[in-house]
Design a protein around this motif. Structure first.
Motif, PDB file in Angstrom:
ATOM      1  N   LEU A  16      -7.139  21.838  -9.270  1.00  0.00           N
ATOM      2  CA  LEU A  16      -5.935  21.846  -8.426  1.00  0.00           C
ATOM      3  C   LEU A  16      -6.266  21.478  -6.988  1.00  0.00           C
ATOM      4  O   LEU A  16      -5.526  20.736  -6.333  1.00  0.00           O
ATOM      5  CB  LEU A  16      -5.275  23.226  -8.491  1.00  0.00           C
ATOM      6  N   VAL A  17      -7.404  21.967  -6.482  1.00  0.00           N
ATOM      7  CA  VAL A  17      -7.832  21.632  -5.111  1.00  0.00           C
ATOM      8  C   VAL A  17      -8.104  20.147  -4.987  1.00  0.00           C
ATOM      9  O   VAL A  17      -7.723  19.503  -3.991  1.00  0.00           O
ATOM     10  CB  VAL A  17      -9.083  22.453  -4.738  1.00  0.00           C
ATOM     11  N   ILE A  18      -8.773  19.584  -5.995  1.00  0.00           N
ATOM     12  CA  ILE A  18      -9.057  18.137  -5.959  1.00  0.00           C
ATOM     13  C   ILE A  18      -7.760  17.338  -5.928  1.00  0.00           C
ATOM     14  O   ILE A  18      -7.618  16.365  -5.163  1.00  0.00           O
ATOM     15  CB  ILE A  18      -9.912  17.744  -7.180  1.00  0.00           C
ATOM     16  N   VAL A  19      -6.777  17.720  -6.746  1.00  0.00           N
ATOM     17  CA  VAL A  19      -5.484  17.032  -6.761  1.00  0.00           C
ATOM     18  C   VAL A  19      -4.827  17.105  -5.377  1.00  0.00           C
ATOM     19  O   VAL A  19      -4.307  16.117  -4.862  1.00  0.00           O
ATOM     20  CB  VAL A  19      -4.560  17.638  -7.846  1.00  0.00           C
ATOM     21  N   CYS A  20      -4.865  18.298  -4.778  1.00  0.00           N
ATOM     22  CA  CYS A  20      -4.237  18.467  -3.455  1.00  0.00           C
ATOM     23  C   CYS A  20      -4.919  17.603  -2.400  1.00  0.00           C
ATOM     24  O   CYS A  20      -4.252  17.006  -1.536  1.00  0.00           O
ATOM     25  CB  CYS A  20      -4.294  19.937  -3.046  1.00  0.00           C
ATOM     26  N   ILE A  21      -6.256  17.536  -2.453  1.00  0.00           N
ATOM     27  CA  ILE A  21      -6.981  16.713  -1.475  1.00  0.00           C
ATOM     28  C   ILE A  21      -6.623  15.241  -1.641  1.00  0.00           C
ATOM     29  O   ILE A  21      -6.399  14.509  -0.666  1.00  0.00           O
ATOM     30  CB  ILE A  21      -8.505  16.932  -1.641  1.00  0.00           C
ATOM     31  N   ILE A  22      -6.557  14.785  -2.892  1.00  0.00           N
ATOM     32  CA  ILE A  22      -6.211  13.378  -3.147  1.00  0.00           C
ATOM     33  C   ILE A  22      -4.789  13.084  -2.664  1.00  0.00           C
ATOM     34  O   ILE A  22      -4.532  12.046  -2.032  1.00  0.00           O
ATOM     35  CB  ILE A  22      -6.361  13.056  -4.657  1.00  0.00           C
ATOM     36  N   VAL A  23      -3.851  13.998  -2.943  1.00  0.00           N
ATOM     37  CA  VAL A  23      -2.456  13.798  -2.498  1.00  0.00           C
ATOM     38  C   VAL A  23      -2.392  13.720  -0.973  1.00  0.00           C
ATOM     39  O   VAL A  23      -1.707  12.862  -0.405  1.00  0.00           O
ATOM     40  CB  VAL A  23      -1.559  14.934  -3.036  1.00  0.00           C
ATOM     41  N   PHE A  24      -3.129  14.617  -0.295  1.00  0.00           N
ATOM     42  CA  PHE A  24      -3.139  14.585   1.169  1.00  0.00           C
ATOM     43  C   PHE A  24      -3.702  13.253   1.679  1.00  0.00           C
ATOM     44  O   PHE A  24      -3.178  12.648   2.620  1.00  0.00           O
ATOM     45  CB  PHE A  24      -3.962  15.750   1.710  1.00  0.00           C
ATOM     46  N   GLY A  25      -4.779  12.800   1.055  1.00  0.00           N
ATOM     47  CA  GLY A  25      -5.365  11.520   1.460  1.00  0.00           C
ATOM     48  C   GLY A  25      -4.413  10.359   1.258  1.00  0.00           C
ATOM     49  O   GLY A  25      -4.329   9.440   2.087  1.00  0.00           O
ATOM     50  N   LEU A  26      -3.687  10.398   0.125  1.00  0.00           N
ATOM     51  CA  LEU A  26      -2.707   9.334  -0.135  1.00  0.00           C
ATOM     52  C   LEU A  26      -1.636   9.290   0.937  1.00  0.00           C
ATOM     53  O   LEU A  26      -1.277   8.212   1.451  1.00  0.00           O
ATOM     54  CB  LEU A  26      -2.067   9.547  -1.512  1.00  0.00           C
TER      55      LEU A  26
ATOM     56  N   VAL B 206       0.847  -1.201   0.000  1.00  0.00           N
ATOM     57  CA  VAL B 206       0.000   0.000   0.000  1.00  0.00           C
ATOM     58  C   VAL B 206       0.880   1.248   0.000  1.00  0.00           C
ATOM     59  O   VAL B 206       0.603   2.227  -0.724  1.00  0.00           O
ATOM     60  CB  VAL B 206      -0.945  -0.002   1.219  1.00  0.00           C
ATOM     61  N   GLN B 207       1.963   1.225   0.802  1.00  0.00           N
ATOM     62  CA  GLN B 207       2.873   2.370   0.832  1.00  0.00           C
ATOM     63  C   GLN B 207       3.489   2.616  -0.543  1.00  0.00           C
ATOM     64  O   GLN B 207       3.602   3.773  -0.994  1.00  0.00           O
ATOM     65  CB  GLN B 207       3.979   2.135   1.870  1.00  0.00           C
ATOM     66  N   GLY B 208       3.917   1.559  -1.218  1.00  0.00           N
ATOM     67  CA  GLY B 208       4.491   1.708  -2.558  1.00  0.00           C
ATOM     68  C   GLY B 208       3.471   2.231  -3.558  1.00  0.00           C
ATOM     69  O   GLY B 208       3.784   3.077  -4.405  1.00  0.00           O
ATOM     70  N   PHE B 209       2.240   1.725  -3.443  1.00  0.00           N
ATOM     71  CA  PHE B 209       1.176   2.179  -4.348  1.00  0.00           C
ATOM     72  C   PHE B 209       0.890   3.669  -4.135  1.00  0.00           C
ATOM     73  O   PHE B 209       0.616   4.392  -5.092  1.00  0.00           O
ATOM     74  CB  PHE B 209      -0.081   1.345  -4.086  1.00  0.00           C
ATOM     75  N   VAL B 210       0.975   4.130  -2.883  1.00  0.00           N
ATOM     76  CA  VAL B 210       0.750   5.549  -2.597  1.00  0.00           C
ATOM     77  C   VAL B 210       1.767   6.407  -3.333  1.00  0.00           C
ATOM     78  O   VAL B 210       1.424   7.442  -3.934  1.00  0.00           O
ATOM     79  CB  VAL B 210       0.818   5.810  -1.072  1.00  0.00           C
ATOM     80  N   TYR B 211       3.033   6.007  -3.320  1.00  0.00           N
ATOM     81  CA  TYR B 211       4.069   6.783  -4.018  1.00  0.00           C
ATOM     82  C   TYR B 211       3.796   6.850  -5.519  1.00  0.00           C
ATOM     83  O   TYR B 211       3.965   7.896  -6.161  1.00  0.00           O
ATOM     84  CB  TYR B 211       5.442   6.174  -3.749  1.00  0.00           C
ATOM     85  N   GLN B 212       3.389   5.704  -6.085  1.00  0.00           N
ATOM     86  CA  GLN B 212       3.108   5.689  -7.533  1.00  0.00           C
ATOM     87  C   GLN B 212       1.945   6.619  -7.861  1.00  0.00           C
ATOM     88  O   GLN B 212       1.996   7.395  -8.819  1.00  0.00           O
ATOM     89  CB  GLN B 212       2.806   4.247  -7.971  1.00  0.00           C
TER      90      GLN B 212
ATOM     91  N   ALA C 101      -1.855  10.486   3.963  1.00  0.00           N
ATOM     92  CA  ALA C 101      -2.453  10.085   5.240  1.00  0.00           C
ATOM     93  C   ALA C 101      -2.514   8.562   5.327  1.00  0.00           C
ATOM     94  O   ALA C 101      -2.236   7.963   6.380  1.00  0.00           O
ATOM     95  CB  ALA C 101      -3.852  10.691   5.374  1.00  0.00           C
ATOM     96  N   LEU C 102      -2.870   7.921   4.199  1.00  0.00           N
ATOM     97  CA  LEU C 102      -2.902   6.458   4.146  1.00  0.00           C
ATOM     98  C   LEU C 102      -1.506   5.883   4.347  1.00  0.00           C
ATOM     99  O   LEU C 102      -1.317   4.916   5.095  1.00  0.00           O
ATOM    100  CB  LEU C 102      -3.482   6.002   2.809  1.00  0.00           C
ATOM    101  N   ARG C 103      -0.511   6.487   3.698  1.00  0.00           N
ATOM    102  CA  ARG C 103       0.869   6.015   3.862  1.00  0.00           C
ATOM    103  C   ARG C 103       1.323   6.199   5.317  1.00  0.00           C
ATOM    104  O   ARG C 103       2.013   5.348   5.872  1.00  0.00           O
ATOM    105  CB  ARG C 103       1.804   6.771   2.915  1.00  0.00           C
ATOM    106  N   GLY C 104       0.932   7.327   5.917  1.00  0.00           N
ATOM    107  CA  GLY C 104       1.300   7.557   7.315  1.00  0.00           C
ATOM    108  C   GLY C 104       0.719   6.504   8.227  1.00  0.00           C
ATOM    109  O   GLY C 104       1.387   6.038   9.161  1.00  0.00           O
ATOM    110  N   LEU C 105      -0.539   6.109   7.984  1.00  0.00           N
ATOM    111  CA  LEU C 105      -1.156   5.045   8.790  1.00  0.00           C
ATOM    112  C   LEU C 105      -0.386   3.739   8.633  1.00  0.00           C
ATOM    113  O   LEU C 105      -0.121   3.033   9.612  1.00  0.00           O
ATOM    114  CB  LEU C 105      -2.614   4.864   8.360  1.00  0.00           C
ATOM    115  N   MET C 106      -0.032   3.412   7.380  1.00  0.00           N
ATOM    116  CA  MET C 106       0.743   2.186   7.143  1.00  0.00           C
ATOM    117  C   MET C 106       2.127   2.272   7.812  1.00  0.00           C
ATOM    118  O   MET C 106       2.625   1.282   8.364  1.00  0.00           O
ATOM    119  CB  MET C 106       0.914   1.949   5.640  1.00  0.00           C
ATOM    120  N   SER C 107       2.733   3.460   7.780  1.00  0.00           N
ATOM    121  CA  SER C 107       4.049   3.642   8.407  1.00  0.00           C
ATOM    122  C   SER C 107       3.973   3.463   9.922  1.00  0.00           C
ATOM    123  O   SER C 107       4.966   3.113  10.564  1.00  0.00           O
ATOM    124  CB  SER C 107       4.595   5.038   8.079  1.00  0.00           C
TER     125      SER C 107
END
Length: 626
Positions: A105-115, A77-83, A117-123
């Motif tokens: 641009l706002v939508i892109v930023c929200i998606i990046v933040f969510g990604l 999941v962490q690797g997929f987030v980076y991709q 956040a998911l990586r942080g949970l996995m970390s």
């Protein structure tokens, strides 16, 4: 000094230098199997390394595969987030450079933040689960090592320094656990990141990526070069650490002698010299490992120059469908590849160190106990029968035979004594009777039954031992007595304490501990604990190994009544230095250099005017002259 110690000190010292180690070019010892690393460049994983890794996987990780798969899924999941981050970054850049829609641009930023956040949970979750798995593996490993150590023969502990055992059981297992729980999980995460992001970059621009990886063969060469040197140096570090720990233990255990002799400065100097040696060799290891990072950094700089130059040319050239957003994203992707790649390179350097540590741990299992139950061994035997040594041959080292055909008979239910000079074999006989060692020829039997046909546990449970060197634990006197029979009732312990004349001291001290090795007790009090243990164990055969030699005559007289009660009705074998203490023995055996030269009762031996009579007269003159 025991008869065995005198004969084997030089041999043990020599074997200790060769057991499991070899000399490096610098004179330091390195683990067996790694000695060629200093001279011949070997593979990243030797045959021994692969065997050790397979052993560790099979015994401690394979049955936890579901947790390992969970860790792998979270890492994926962490690797997929980076991709996905790279893909969204490219989209965001195009929004900025081309469409200019703020909403997109706002939508892109929200998606990046969510990604992220998911990586942080996995970390957060990955190290928690990985550490739980590694802690469980370390617990199982230590438990197995303890069980194996307890099964090994006494000879192993007499030739192996306790510092080495402590290092393997505590420090090295912890090191392996930390490596598996944290560093290995991080390495898998970095490898997955490299693979996923590299795959994405290849899909986006295979030509540019192919140009970027031209330095890969050079990096692999550097890793092989460094790994050989890390492996050798880590072996030297492990040996130096074991020697250092052993020196500390010797100093602490001998602090009474150090203080009395006013040798604090000498011991401090010795320990500081060990500290300096450990610092120097550790620094050499760190310098060797440090070669990796600057090499990777220089390689990364070369790659970035190629990507910037080549990518810029593609943007400027009409022959390629590449824009600025694509090149910026590709550069960002290369950063994402090379940063974990640097950590992976560092991991492989650390892996070589851990392979040496793992080999040291597994080497304990190369030690196999030689004294075990034979097929068909029995529990029952006549404990009151005669104990007979028939043509017994034994030696601690091949070039120094001790017994060349010893014949002795200890009559059941009677007291027999063994006397002789230091090194004559007195204590060795007791060790052979209880199968701490096995005879190398001849036979020892009890009531006509060979002790090799008896189960070792049943044989040893038939003995009670009161020795000169008494093991006292830092616990109460009560618990020290109870040690030999944990299931004993309070009434049984009190009976044993009363019989050994130590009950009053228990009442006075209560549950107070006696200090390390019984430091708060006198020699006579320690002896009474040993006698109380023998009363509590209540075994039919009693072995007294110079039980009163460390006591003055007044103290010996005070505990003599307890010993008399203890020996009554039992087959008793006494090893004695003070001949006056065994004058009432039913039979006395006189040894010299492993040979039986006289035997009989006290009066008979005096009448023979042989070695026993000379020893007795010399001791009597010494006592009379005081």
């Amino acid at each position: 000094m025991s008869d065995k110690t005198e004969q084997t000190s030089d041999t043990a010292q020599a074997s200790g230098q060769t057991q499991g180690t070899a000399k490096s070019a610098g004179g330091s010892e390195i683990p067996a199997g790694y000695e060629t690393a200093a001279h011949v460049k070997g593979p990243l994983f030797s045959i021994r390394d692969r065997e050790n890794l397979r052993w560790f996987w099979t015994r401690y990780l394979r049955h936890r595969v579901k947790w390992l798969l969970l860790i792998l899924m979270m890492i994926l999941v962490q690797g997929f987030v980076y991709q996905q981050f790279l893909a969204m970054t490219e989209s965001g850049l195009r929004v900025i450079f081309e469409s200019g829609a703020v909403r997109d641009l706002v939508i892109v930023c929200i998606i990046v933040f969510g990604l992220f956040a998911l990586r942080g949970l996995m970390s957060f979750l990955v190290p928690i689960v990985a550490i739980r798995v590694s802690n469980a593996a370390v617990h199982d490993m230590r438990s197995d090592m303890i069980d194996h150590l307890m099964a090994l023969d006494l000879a192993y502990f007499e030739r192996t320094r306790s510092g080495q055992i402590l290092q393997r059981l505590v420090g090295q297992t912890q090191s392996i656990g930390g490596f598996v729980g944290v560093q290995l999980a991080n390495a898998v995460r970095d490898a997955v990141t490299v693979l996923i992001v590299s795959g994405y970059l290849i899909w986006k621009n295979p030509i540019l990526f192919g140009t970027a990886v031209v330095v890969l063969p050079f990096i692999i060469w550097v890793m092989n070069y460094v790994s050989d040197r890390v492996k050798e140096t880590q072996g030297q570090v492990e040996h130096a650490m074991a020697e250092y720990m052993n020196g500390i233990e010797e100093t602490v255990n001998g602090m009474r002698t150090v203080k009395i002799a006013s040798q604090e400065h000498m011991e401090a100097g010795r320990l500081k010299a060990g500290t300096r040696h450990l610092r120097e060799i550790s620094a050499r290891l760190q310098v060797t490992q440090a070669l990796v990072m600057p090499t990777i950094d220089l390689s990364s700089a070369f790659v970035y120059v190629l990507v910037i130059g080549g990518g810029g040319y593609m943007v400027l050239s009409p022959d390629f469908d590449v824009d600025g957003a694509g090149i910026i994203t590709f550069l960002l992707g290369m950063v994402m590849v090379f940063d974990p790649a640097r950590l992976l390179a560092q991991f492989f350097g650390q892996l070589q160190s851990q392979l040496v540590v793992l080999d040291r741990i597994r080497s304990i299992y190369d030690e196999v106990p030689s004294i075990q139950d034979v097929p068909g061994a029995v529990d029952e035997f006549d404990v009151a029968g005669d104990i007979v040594l028939s043509d017994v041959r034994f030696s601690y080292s091949a070039d120094q035979p001790l017994f060349r055909g010893l014949d002795m008979t200890f009559e059941g239910g009677k007291m027999s004594a063994i006397v002789g000079a230091t090194g004559s074999g007195k204590t060795t006989i007791l060790s052979l009777l209880s199968r701490l060692y096995d005879v190398q020829g001849g036979k020892i039997s009890i009531a006509g039954q060979s002790i090799c046909d008896l189960k070792v546990r049943s044989l040893r449970e038939s003995f009670s031992v009161v020795a000169q060197d008494i093991v006292i634990f830092n616990n109460s006197i009560w618990e020290n007595i109870r040690y030999v029979k944990p299931e004993a009732s309070d009434e049984e312990v009190w009976r044993a304490a009363e019989a050994a004349e130590i009950a009053d001291l228990i009442r006075a001290r209560g549950g107070a501990t006696v200090g390390p090795k019984g430091a708060q007790l006198s020699g006579g009090q320690k002896q009474r604990i040993a006698i109380a243990r023998a009363f509590l164990r209540d075994a039919p055969i009693l072995l007294l190994d110079e039980a009163t030699s460390a006591l003055d005559q007044a103290t010996e007289e005070r505990i003599k009544s307890a010993l008399d009660r203890l020996t009554k009705g039992r087959t008793t074998i006494v090893v004695a230095h003070r001949l006056s203490s065994i004058a009432d023995a039913d039979r006395i055996f006189v040894l010299e250099a492993g040979a039986l030269i006289e035997d009989g009762r006290h009066a008979e031996l005096l009448a023979k005017d042989g070695l026993y009579a000379r020893l007795y007269q010399a001791q009597k003159k010494g006592y009379d002259g005081r």
